[in-house]
Write a protein that holds these residues in place. Structure first.
Motif, PDB file in Angstrom:
ATOM      1  N   GLY A   1       0.825  -1.212   0.000  1.00 22.79           N
ATOM      2  CA  GLY A   1       0.000   0.000   0.000  1.00 22.79           C
ATOM      3  C   GLY A   1       0.853   1.252   0.000  1.00 22.79           C
ATOM      4  N   LEU A   2       1.928   1.227   0.754  1.00 21.05           N
ATOM      5  CA  LEU A   2       2.851   2.356   0.799  1.00 21.05           C
ATOM      6  C   LEU A   2       3.499   2.562  -0.573  1.00 21.05           C
ATOM      7  N   ALA A   3       3.884   1.475  -1.226  1.00 20.87           N
ATOM      8  CA  ALA A   3       4.502   1.576  -2.552  1.00 20.87           C
ATOM      9  C   ALA A   3       3.507   2.131  -3.566  1.00 20.87           C
ATOM     10  N   ILE A   4       2.265   1.689  -3.515  1.00 21.53           N
ATOM     11  CA  ILE A   4       1.244   2.199  -4.440  1.00 21.53           C
ATOM     12  C   ILE A   4       1.050   3.698  -4.212  1.00 21.53           C
ATOM     13  N   SER A   5       0.979   4.110  -2.963  1.00 18.89           N
ATOM     14  CA  SER A   5       0.808   5.533  -2.657  1.00 18.89           C
ATOM     15  C   SER A   5       2.010   6.348  -3.119  1.00 18.89           C
TER      16      SER A   5
ATOM     17  N   ALA B   1       4.380  10.125  -6.990  1.00 18.53           N
ATOM     18  CA  ALA B   1       5.448  10.417  -7.948  1.00 18.53           C
ATOM     19  C   ALA B   1       4.888  10.747  -9.330  1.00 18.53           C
ATOM     20  N   TRP B   2       3.744  10.193  -9.659  1.00 16.95           N
ATOM     21  CA  TRP B   2       3.114  10.476 -10.938  1.00 16.95           C
ATOM     22  C   TRP B   2       2.302  11.771 -10.883  1.00 16.95           C
ATOM     23  N   SER B   3       1.604  12.006  -9.793  1.00 17.80           N
ATOM     24  CA  SER B   3       0.648  13.109  -9.755  1.00 17.80           C
ATOM     25  C   SER B   3       1.275  14.475  -9.493  1.00 17.80           C
ATOM     26  N   VAL B   4       2.360  14.539  -8.751  1.00 22.67           N
ATOM     27  CA  VAL B   4       2.975  15.848  -8.482  1.00 22.67           C
ATOM     28  C   VAL B   4       3.461  16.521  -9.767  1.00 22.67           C
TER      29      VAL B   4
ATOM     30  N   VAL C   1      -2.435  10.679   1.946  1.00 32.17           N
ATOM     31  CA  VAL C   1      -3.219   9.971   2.966  1.00 32.17           C
ATOM     32  C   VAL C   1      -2.764   8.516   3.050  1.00 32.17           C
ATOM     33  N   GLY C   2      -2.529   7.894   1.894  1.00 31.97           N
ATOM     34  CA  GLY C   2      -2.034   6.523   1.873  1.00 31.97           C
ATOM     35  C   GLY C   2      -0.651   6.383   2.489  1.00 31.97           C
ATOM     36  N   LEU C   3       0.195   7.385   2.292  1.00 33.16           N
ATOM     37  CA  LEU C   3       1.538   7.344   2.868  1.00 33.16           C
ATOM     38  C   LEU C   3       1.505   7.514   4.382  1.00 33.16           C
ATOM     39  N   LEU C   4       0.551   8.273   4.868  1.00 32.88           N
ATOM     40  CA  LEU C   4       0.476   8.552   6.303  1.00 32.88           C
ATOM     41  C   LEU C   4      -0.324   7.510   7.076  1.00 32.88           C
ATOM     42  N   GLY C   5      -1.219   6.836   6.396  1.00 33.96           N
ATOM     43  CA  GLY C   5      -2.093   5.884   7.066  1.00 33.96           C
ATOM     44  C   GLY C   5      -1.418   4.549   7.314  1.00 33.96           C
ATOM     45  N   PRO C   6      -2.112   3.688   8.037  1.00 37.34           N
ATOM     46  CA  PRO C   6      -1.560   2.358   8.287  1.00 37.34           C
ATOM     47  C   PRO C   6      -1.562   1.521   7.007  1.00 37.34           C
ATOM     48  N   GLU C   7      -0.676   0.562   6.958  1.00 31.37           N
ATOM     49  CA  GLU C   7      -0.598  -0.337   5.800  1.00 31.37           C
ATOM     50  C   GLU C   7      -1.844  -1.214   5.785  1.00 31.37           C
ATOM     51  N   PRO C   8      -2.621  -1.169   4.697  1.00 30.95           N
ATOM     52  CA  PRO C   8      -3.821  -2.007   4.635  1.00 30.95           C
ATOM     53  C   PRO C   8      -3.453  -3.470   4.398  1.00 30.95           C
TER      54      PRO C   8
END
Length: 176
Positions: A57-61, A66-69, A107-114
């Motif tokens: 999940g962290l890698a996906i975020s 990296a794509w959206s910025v 949010v994905g980077l800050l949240g817990p790993e799903p």
């Protein structure tokens, strides 16, 4: 116009600053939790190659961020300087869409790993929403107004990329 660009830039910087800050009410607990968890993989490990087990999940975020910025920055720059209504609408819509994706990624980077199942379900739901984005974008792109056309093609493009992104990451979850 420039005031809006500066406000957007300041908001992004503030959001990044908040993303790096810990909750002030649980600083001691955060340090204790970090001591018990294994060290997070490096950014290059998260961005390139197979996602590390336990950090998918962290890698996906990280990859979404990296794509959206760059899309946010390039879209804002081109959109704000263009005089053509189609181009302006296309690039500014891309910019706003990518800025929202940046927020989701943070949010994905800050949240817990799903868990793997939760992440898979979330990616399937996102893929379904991506199809709706594409359809809505095409409907908007078929309107006679150039601004609607530019925005519509931007939404369809963003939806198509997100669909590929979500399906690729869902398939990657299936592999060991």
């Amino acid at each position: 116009m420039r005031r809006g660009l500066w406000f957007s830039l300041l908001a992004c910087l503030a959001f990044v600053g908040l993303a790096q800050a810990q909750n002030p009410f649980s600083v001691g607990m955060a340090y204790a939790a970090e001591a018990q968890q294994p060290e997070r993989p490096s950014w290059d490990r998260l961005l390139f190659g197979p996602a590390p087990e336990g950090y998918r999940g962290l890698a996906i975020s990280a990859r979404l961020l990296a794509w959206s910025v760059p899309w946010t920055l390039v879209g804002s720059s081109i959109g704000l300087t263009s005089d053509d209504p189609w181009q302006r609408s296309f690039w500014l819509t891309n910019s706003v869409w990518a800025a929202v994706n940046s927020g989701i990624a943070l949010v994905g980077l800050l949240g817990p790993e799903p868990g793997k199942d939760s992440l898979r379900n979330l990616l399937y739901i996102n893929a379904g929403l991506d199809l709706l984005y594409i359809a809505g974008g095409v409907v908007l792109a078929l309107q006679p107004d150039p601004r609607s056309q530019g925005a519509g093609w931007a939404i369809a493009l963003q939806g198509a990329w997100l669909l590929l992104f979500d399906l690729f990451n869902t398939l990657a979850l299936e592999s060991p």
